[in-house]
Design a protein around this motif. Structure first.
Motif, PDB file in Angstrom:
ATOM      1  N   THR A  37       0.829  -1.205   0.000  1.00 61.80           N
ATOM      2  CA  THR A  37       0.000   0.000   0.000  1.00 61.80           C
ATOM      3  C   THR A  37       0.861   1.251   0.000  1.00 61.80           C
ATOM      4  O   THR A  37       0.324   2.349  -0.116  1.00 61.80           O
ATOM      5  N   LYS A  38       2.149   1.108   0.129  1.00 56.73           N
ATOM      6  CA  LYS A  38       3.059   2.249   0.245  1.00 56.73           C
ATOM      7  C   LYS A  38       2.997   3.125  -1.015  1.00 56.73           C
ATOM      8  O   LYS A  38       3.131   2.648  -2.135  1.00 56.73           O
ATOM      9  N   GLY A  39       2.766   4.407  -0.799  1.00 57.09           N
ATOM     10  CA  GLY A  39       2.753   5.356  -1.902  1.00 57.09           C
ATOM     11  C   GLY A  39       1.507   5.288  -2.762  1.00 57.09           C
ATOM     12  O   GLY A  39       1.482   5.804  -3.868  1.00 57.09           O
ATOM     13  N   ARG A  40       0.453   4.632  -2.272  1.00 60.63           N
ATOM     14  CA  ARG A  40      -0.762   4.472  -3.061  1.00 60.63           C
ATOM     15  C   ARG A  40      -1.992   5.020  -2.350  1.00 60.63           C
ATOM     16  O   ARG A  40      -3.101   4.617  -2.636  1.00 60.63           O
ATOM     17  N   LYS A  41      -1.778   5.897  -1.376  1.00 58.52           N
ATOM     18  CA  LYS A  41      -2.843   6.532  -0.608  1.00 58.52           C
ATOM     19  C   LYS A  41      -3.767   5.502   0.045  1.00 58.52           C
ATOM     20  O   LYS A  41      -4.980   5.643   0.049  1.00 58.52           O
TER      21      LYS A  41
END
Length: 109
Positions: A40-44
């Protein structure tokens, strides 16, 4: 001087030779399994499943990604030798990959 080739130009920056293949570094595992990771990192906060460890020299990643996206009914992409599938249904994705003949492990939490 005819043997020299242009390496840097102030107009274009660093010049790369056309004969160098652009192969991304792919993370391959020694046990022969591929991994399904959730990120989920960097994907809001939106989750994606990453299929890591497929050798692009043996398998066409774009065709495989297209098949997986259509069977899952979700979007995705191929980036740097990793297949990204939107959503979080790793068990269904694992079943599809096993049906294609891959040995699969689910990695991460």
């Amino acid at each position: 001087m005819s043997d020299s080739r242009l390496v840097f130009s102030t107009e274009f920056g660093r010049i790369k030779a056309d004969d160098e293949p652009q192969q991304p570094e792919v993370k391959l595992f020694k046990d022969g399994h591929i991994r399904i990771e959730r990120q989920t990192k960097g994907r809001k906060g939106k989750g994606v499943m990453l299929v890591v460890g497929i050798n692009p020299e043996e398998h066409d990643l774009k065709k495989l990604a297209k098949l997986l996206k259509s069977k899952m009914g979700q979007g995705g992409a191929v980036k740097e030798g990793v297949i990204e599938i939107q959503g979080d249904d790793r068990e269904k994705l694992k079943g599809l990959l096993v049906a294609q003949g891959f040995k699969v492990k689910i990695a991460g939490g």
